[in-house]
Design a protein around this motif. Structure first.
Motif, PDB file in Angstrom:
ATOM      1  N   GLY A 262      -1.236   3.186  -9.742  1.00 52.67           N
ATOM      2  CA  GLY A 262      -0.350   4.303 -10.047  1.00 52.67           C
ATOM      3  C   GLY A 262      -0.704   5.570  -9.287  1.00 52.67           C
ATOM      4  N   VAL A 263      -1.404   5.437  -8.179  1.00 49.20           N
ATOM      5  CA  VAL A 263      -1.816   6.576  -7.365  1.00 49.20           C
ATOM      6  C   VAL A 263      -0.989   6.582  -6.078  1.00 49.20           C
ATOM      7  N   PHE A 264      -0.441   7.744  -5.727  1.00 48.77           N
ATOM      8  CA  PHE A 264       0.385   7.883  -4.531  1.00 48.77           C
ATOM      9  C   PHE A 264      -0.489   8.251  -3.329  1.00 48.77           C
ATOM     10  N   VAL A 265       0.045   7.986  -2.136  1.00 48.75           N
ATOM     11  CA  VAL A 265      -0.712   8.211  -0.907  1.00 48.75           C
ATOM     12  C   VAL A 265       0.064   9.165   0.000  1.00 48.75           C
ATOM     13  N   VAL A 266      -0.608  10.239   0.412  1.00 49.21           N
ATOM     14  CA  VAL A 266      -0.049  11.213   1.345  1.00 49.21           C
ATOM     15  C   VAL A 266      -0.890  11.161   2.616  1.00 49.21           C
ATOM     16  N   LEU A 267      -0.239  11.141   3.758  1.00 54.43           N
ATOM     17  CA  LEU A 267      -0.938  11.060   5.041  1.00 54.43           C
ATOM     18  C   LEU A 267      -0.840  12.392   5.773  1.00 54.43           C
TER      19      LEU A 267
ATOM     20  N   ALA B 217       6.792  18.145  18.129  1.00 51.53           N
ATOM     21  CA  ALA B 217       7.654  18.001  16.952  1.00 51.53           C
ATOM     22  C   ALA B 217       8.648  16.858  17.133  1.00 51.53           C
ATOM     23  N   GLU B 218       9.139  16.697  18.334  1.00 47.98           N
ATOM     24  CA  GLU B 218      10.077  15.607  18.602  1.00 47.98           C
ATOM     25  C   GLU B 218       9.390  14.255  18.447  1.00 47.98           C
ATOM     26  N   ARG B 219       8.172  14.135  18.917  1.00 51.15           N
ATOM     27  CA  ARG B 219       7.420  12.883  18.794  1.00 51.15           C
ATOM     28  C   ARG B 219       7.034  12.624  17.323  1.00 51.15           C
ATOM     29  N   LEU B 220       6.853  13.689  16.599  1.00 54.24           N
ATOM     30  CA  LEU B 220       6.480  13.544  15.191  1.00 54.24           C
ATOM     31  C   LEU B 220       7.595  12.872  14.385  1.00 54.24           C
ATOM     32  N   LYS B 221       8.846  13.112  14.732  1.00 57.50           N
ATOM     33  CA  LYS B 221       9.962  12.578  13.959  1.00 57.50           C
ATOM     34  C   LYS B 221       9.913  11.048  13.889  1.00 57.50           C
ATOM     35  N   SER B 222       9.695  10.405  15.041  1.00 59.75           N
ATOM     36  CA  SER B 222       9.627   8.939  15.037  1.00 59.75           C
ATOM     37  C   SER B 222       8.377   8.452  14.294  1.00 59.75           C
ATOM     38  N   ALA B 223       7.290   9.228  14.376  1.00 52.45           N
ATOM     39  CA  ALA B 223       6.066   8.852  13.670  1.00 52.45           C
ATOM     40  C   ALA B 223       6.269   8.919  12.156  1.00 52.45           C
ATOM     41  N   LEU B 224       7.043   9.890  11.698  1.00 49.70           N
ATOM     42  CA  LEU B 224       7.314   9.996  10.267  1.00 49.70           C
ATOM     43  C   LEU B 224       8.027   8.754   9.746  1.00 49.70           C
ATOM     44  N   VAL B 225       9.017   8.301  10.492  1.00 51.45           N
ATOM     45  CA  VAL B 225       9.743   7.096  10.080  1.00 51.45           C
ATOM     46  C   VAL B 225       8.798   5.901  10.032  1.00 51.45           C
ATOM     47  N   PHE B 226       7.916   5.791  11.022  1.00 51.73           N
ATOM     48  CA  PHE B 226       6.964   4.682  11.071  1.00 51.73           C
ATOM     49  C   PHE B 226       6.055   4.657   9.835  1.00 51.73           C
ATOM     50  N   TRP B 227       5.450   5.771   9.494  1.00 54.76           N
ATOM     51  CA  TRP B 227       4.492   5.796   8.390  1.00 54.76           C
ATOM     52  C   TRP B 227       5.177   5.718   7.022  1.00 54.76           C
ATOM     53  N   LEU B 228       6.354   6.268   6.908  1.00 56.51           N
ATOM     54  CA  LEU B 228       7.084   6.125   5.648  1.00 56.51           C
ATOM     55  C   LEU B 228       7.455   4.667   5.402  1.00 56.51           C
ATOM     56  N   ASP B 229       7.782   3.950   6.493  1.00 60.11           N
ATOM     57  CA  ASP B 229       8.071   2.526   6.356  1.00 60.11           C
ATOM     58  C   ASP B 229       6.828   1.724   5.976  1.00 60.11           C
ATOM     59  N   GLU B 230       5.663   2.245   6.268  1.00 64.70           N
ATOM     60  CA  GLU B 230       4.413   1.582   5.902  1.00 64.70           C
ATOM     61  C   GLU B 230       4.004   1.875   4.457  1.00 64.70           C
ATOM     62  N   GLY B 231       4.788   2.673   3.758  1.00 65.31           N
ATOM     63  CA  GLY B 231       4.562   2.850   2.329  1.00 65.31           C
ATOM     64  C   GLY B 231       3.955   4.159   1.896  1.00 65.31           C
ATOM     65  N   VAL B 232       3.745   5.113   2.813  1.00 63.04           N
ATOM     66  CA  VAL B 232       3.166   6.387   2.374  1.00 63.04           C
ATOM     67  C   VAL B 232       4.207   7.168   1.566  1.00 63.04           C
ATOM     68  N   ASP B 233       3.698   8.011   0.651  1.00 59.24           N
ATOM     69  CA  ASP B 233       4.564   8.723  -0.291  1.00 59.24           C
ATOM     70  C   ASP B 233       4.730  10.195   0.045  1.00 59.24           C
TER      71      ASP B 233
ATOM     72  N   LYS C  68      -2.872  -0.590   5.181  1.00 59.07           N
ATOM     73  CA  LYS C  68      -1.902  -1.221   4.293  1.00 59.07           C
ATOM     74  C   LYS C  68      -2.571  -1.707   3.007  1.00 59.07           C
ATOM     75  N   GLY C  69      -3.750  -2.301   3.136  1.00 61.63           N
ATOM     76  CA  GLY C  69      -4.466  -2.754   1.950  1.00 61.63           C
ATOM     77  C   GLY C  69      -4.834  -1.599   1.028  1.00 61.63           C
ATOM     78  N   PHE C  70      -5.217  -0.481   1.622  1.00 60.40           N
ATOM     79  CA  PHE C  70      -5.539   0.709   0.831  1.00 60.40           C
ATOM     80  C   PHE C  70      -4.311   1.231   0.082  1.00 60.40           C
ATOM     81  N   VAL C  71      -3.179   1.307   0.763  1.00 62.19           N
ATOM     82  CA  VAL C  71      -1.949   1.799   0.129  1.00 62.19           C
ATOM     83  C   VAL C  71      -1.538   0.890  -1.029  1.00 62.19           C
ATOM     84  N   GLN C  72      -1.614  -0.410  -0.835  1.00 58.23           N
ATOM     85  CA  GLN C  72      -1.251  -1.343  -1.908  1.00 58.23           C
ATOM     86  C   GLN C  72      -2.186  -1.201  -3.098  1.00 58.23           C
ATOM     87  N   ALA C  73      -3.482  -1.053  -2.834  1.00 59.54           N
ATOM     88  CA  ALA C  73      -4.442  -0.904  -3.927  1.00 59.54           C
ATOM     89  C   ALA C  73      -4.192   0.381  -4.712  1.00 59.54           C
ATOM     90  N   ALA C  74      -3.868   1.462  -4.007  1.00 49.53           N
ATOM     91  CA  ALA C  74      -3.590   2.738  -4.673  1.00 49.53           C
ATOM     92  C   ALA C  74      -2.335   2.639  -5.531  1.00 49.53           C
TER      93      ALA C  74
END
Length: 547
Positions: free
Chosen positions: A226-231, A254-270, A216-222
Motif C-alpha cells: 500500500g505504499v506509492f512510488v515517486v521517481l 524539457a522536450e526529452r523529459l516528456k517522453s521519459a515521463l510516459v516511459f516511467w509512468l508506464d512502468e508503474g510509478v505514481d 520493477k520488483g521494488f515498485v511491485q513490492a511497495a
C-alpha cells in the motif's frame, strides 16, 4: 359312676350337640368383632395409605384378606395426577360473523385504526425533527493519496541499503511500511553525467543504482504494502550549473523529459519529482503545461491520481505561495521551515500565511533534503522528535529524508550510511545509541499512524493558539471529531508556561504523547490555562468535541 349320673351326662352331651352350630357362630362373631376393633386401632396408628397396603397383602393361609377400605369411616379416594386442562376454543366462524357487524365492534376497530396511524405519524414527525435539529456532518474534502500520510525521500540508494542497489531497497519495503509512510520518493537514479546535457538519459538507470528489473520488483513490492512510488527525474542532479543545466538547454531537456515521463509512468510509478520547476515554468511555459498534463491528467491507462512534486530553494512564505499558484504543482518542497535565524514568531507567521493563502492539500512541510542534509544535523539531536511532531501535525503533507526517523546525522556527507538494527553485540555506548534510535523511531511511527487515522490531523482546520520567541501552540479541528492540540518549546535551557485560551478550549486536556514522557506521561490530564513545557519539549494533547 351310677346309672343316673351317666344318663344326665349323655343328655347334656346331646343338648350340646343340638346347640353346637349356633353357639359356634356366636363365638365366631364375637371373635370377629374383637378382631375388627383391633384392626381399627392399628389402622388409626398407621398412615392413610396403610389400608390399601393391608388390603393388597395376602393372608398367611394364602387367601386374600378381606377389603377394609370403607370400614369404620375409612374412605378410599382416587386423586387424579393433574388437573384436566381447560381448553379455550374461542368463537367459531359463524359467531365471529355475527359479532363483526355490531356497532360496538365497528367503533372499536375504527378507534384502533386511528390510534395506529396517529402513533405512526407521531414517530415520523419525531424522526424528522431529530434529523433537522441534529448538527450536520461536514462534507469531507477531496483528498489524494499523498495527503494521507508522510512521504519518505531516499535520495541515495547506495547509502540507504546494505546491497547498495534497488534490490536492497525492495528488501527494505516492509520496514518502511511499518513507519506508516504513504509514499517513497526515490532517486534520481537515471544516467546524468554532471553538467552534460548531451549525455543525459532519463530512461536508463545508473549501473550503481541497479537495473530496470530491480526497479520493477521494488515498485511491485511497495504497491503490495500500500505504499506509492515517486521517481525524482531532476535532469542535472549531479551537476553544479543548476538542475536544468543552462537557460539555453531548458527547452531541449524539457522536450526529452516528456517522453521519459510516459516511459516511467508506464512502468508503474505514481508520481514525479522535479527540482527548479520555476525555471521551466518561466522559460518554456508551454512545455511545462505539457509536463503537467502528462503527470497529472488521468487516462484510461492511468486512472489513479499521480503526484507532481516541485522543489525550490525559496524560503519566503510569500514566494512559495506564489510559486504554488504559478507552477500548478501538487506539492512544493521549500525552505520555509529552514530559516532558524529568526524567532518562532516568524515561523508561526509563515505557517499561517501559507495556510491562509493555499489549500492545505497542496502544502508540504520538510526539513532537509538532497542539498541541505538531514534533520538531526540541521536542528540538533535533542530536537529531532520535536520537529517530527511539528511536521506530522501541521496542515499539509510531511516529507522526511531517510534516517530522519532515527535522528541520523550527516557526519561530513549529505548521504550518510543508513543505520539498521542488527543482533550483533554492542558495547555500552553503542547500546545507548541504538536504544535512542529505537525510541526515536517508535515516536515517529506512533505519530505517523495517529495522523493517518484522525481526521482532525489529516485535514482539520488549523487554529493558531499561542506563539512567542521560543514557543508555539496550535489546534487541529475537524467537525465533530476529537480535537488535537500541539505545543512546542524550542528553548534549550528554559521551561515555558503557555496560558492558552480560546472559545473551543476546555479547562484541561489529555496527553497523547510527549517528547519527555517522564514530565508529561501519556493519558495524564494537564491544565490548558497553565500548560508547562520543559526545555526542548513538545507534546500532543487531545480533548473531545462537545457541541
Amino acid at each position: 359312676m351310677n346309672t343316673e349320673e351317666t344318663n344326665v351326662e349323655m343328655k347334656d352331651a346331646e343338648h350340646k350337640d343340638e346347640a353346637g352350630p349356633a353357639q359356634v357362630d356366636a363365638d365366631a362373631t364375637e371373635a370377629d368383632v374383637s378382631e375388627a376393633d383391633l384392626d381399627q386401632e392399628e389402622q388409626e396408628k398407621q398412615p392413610m395409605t396403610g389400608g390399601d397396603q393391608a388390603a393388597d397383602t395376602p393372608s398367611a393361609s394364602g387367601q386374600e384378606a378381606p377389603t377394609t377400605a370403607e370400614k369404620n369411616g375409612l374412605v378410599k379416594l382416587k386423586i387424579p395426577d393433574e388437573e384436566e386442562e381447560v381448553k379455550f376454543t374461542g368463537l367459531n366462524k359463524e359467531e365471529l360473523m355475527r359479532v363483526a357487524g355490531t356497532p360496538g365492534w365497528v367503533r372499536t376497530r375504527w378507534a384502533l385504526l386511528v390510534v395506529f396511524w396517529l402513533g405512526w405519524l407521531g414517530m415520523l414527525v419525531g424522526a424528522v425533527l431529530i434529523i433537522l435539529q441534529a448538527p450536520r456532518c461536514k462534507d469531507l474534502p477531496n483528498t489524494n493519496w499523498w495527503n494521507d500520510g508522510p512521504l519518505y525521500q531516499i535520495g541515495n540508494i547506495q547509502a540507504f541499503t546494505d546491497t547498495h542497489n534497488l534490490k536492497g531497497l525492495e528488501q527494505k519495503v516492509n520496514s518502511l511500511a511499518q513507519l506508516k509512510v504513504k509514499g517513497l520518493v526515490v532517486g534520481p537514479i537515471h544516467v546524468a553525467p554532471p553538467d552534460e546535457a548531451v549525455n543525459l538519459s532519463f530512461e536508463e538507470i545508473s549501473p550503481e543504482a541497479g537495473n530496470l528489473d530491480q526497479f520493477k520488483g521494488f515498485v511491485q513490492a511497495a504497491h503490495k504494502k500500500g505504499v506509492f512510488v515517486v521517481l525524482d527525474l531532476t535532469p542535472n542532479y549531479l551537476g553544479s550549473s543548476g538542475p536544468w543545466f543552462s537557460n539555453s538547454s531548458v527547452t531541449i531537456v524539457a522536450e526529452r523529459l516528456k517522453s521519459a515521463l510516459v516511459f516511467w509512468l508506464d512502468e508503474g510509478v505514481d508520481g514525479i519529482q522535479l527540482s527548479g520547476v520555476e525555471r521551466v515554468a518561466t522559460v518554456v511555459p508551454s512545455l511545462w503545461n505539457d509536463i503537467r498534463a502528462i503527470v497529472q491528467n488521468r487516462t484510461d491507462k492511468h486512472p489513479n491520481s499521480r503526484v507532481l512534486i516541485g522543489v525550490t530553494d525559496r524560503s519566503s512564505a510569500e514566494d512559495v505561495s506564489t510559486l504554488l499558484s504559478s507552477t500548478g504543482v501538487d506539492l512544493l518542497i521549500s525552505r520555509v521551515l529552514h530559516s532558524r535565524d529568526t524567532d518562532v514568531t516568524e515561523l508561526a507567521r509563515s505557517i499561517q500565511h501559507l495556510y491562509s493563502s493555499q489549500s492545505q492539500m497542496n502544502l508540504a512541510w520538510n526539513l532537509g533534503g538532497r542539498l541541505e542534509g538531514h534533520m538531526a544535523s540541521l536542528v540538533g539531536p535533542a530536537l529531532v522528535k520535536l520537529h517530527q511532531l511539528l511536521l506530522l501535525t501541521l496542515p499539509g503533507t510531511p516529507i522526511f529524508s531517510y534516517g530522519d526517523e532515527i535522528g541520523l546525522m550527516d557526519e561530513g556527507t549529505k548521504f550518510p550510511k543508513m543505520l539498521w538494527d542488527s543482533n550483533e553485540e554492542l558495547n555500552g555506548t553503542l547500546q545507548e545509541e541504538r536504544a535512542e534510535r529505537l525510541t526515536c523511531r517508535r515516536f515517529f511511527s506512533t505519530v505517523s499512524e495517529l495522523r493517518g487515522k484522525e481526521r482532525s490531523l489529516l485535514f482539520g482546520d488549523f487554529i493558531l493558539l499561542f506563539n512567542s520567541s521560543s514557543s508555539l501552540a496550535y489546534l487541529r479541528v475537524w467537525d465533530q471529531n476529537e480535537r488535537y492540540l500541539a505545543a512546542f518549546n524550542w528553548a534549550a535551557e528554559e521551561s515555558a508556561v503557555l496560558q492558552l485560551s480560546h472559545t473551543v478550549l476546555p479547562p484541561t486536556a489529555v496527553v497523547v504523547l510527549s517528547t519527555n514522557s517522564s514530565t508529561m506521561p501519556a493519558d495524564s490530564s494537564v491544565d490548558l490555562t497553565n500548560l508547562r513545557l520543559g526545555p526542548g519539549e513538545a507534546a500532543l494533547l487531545k480533548f473531545p468535541y462537545t457541541g
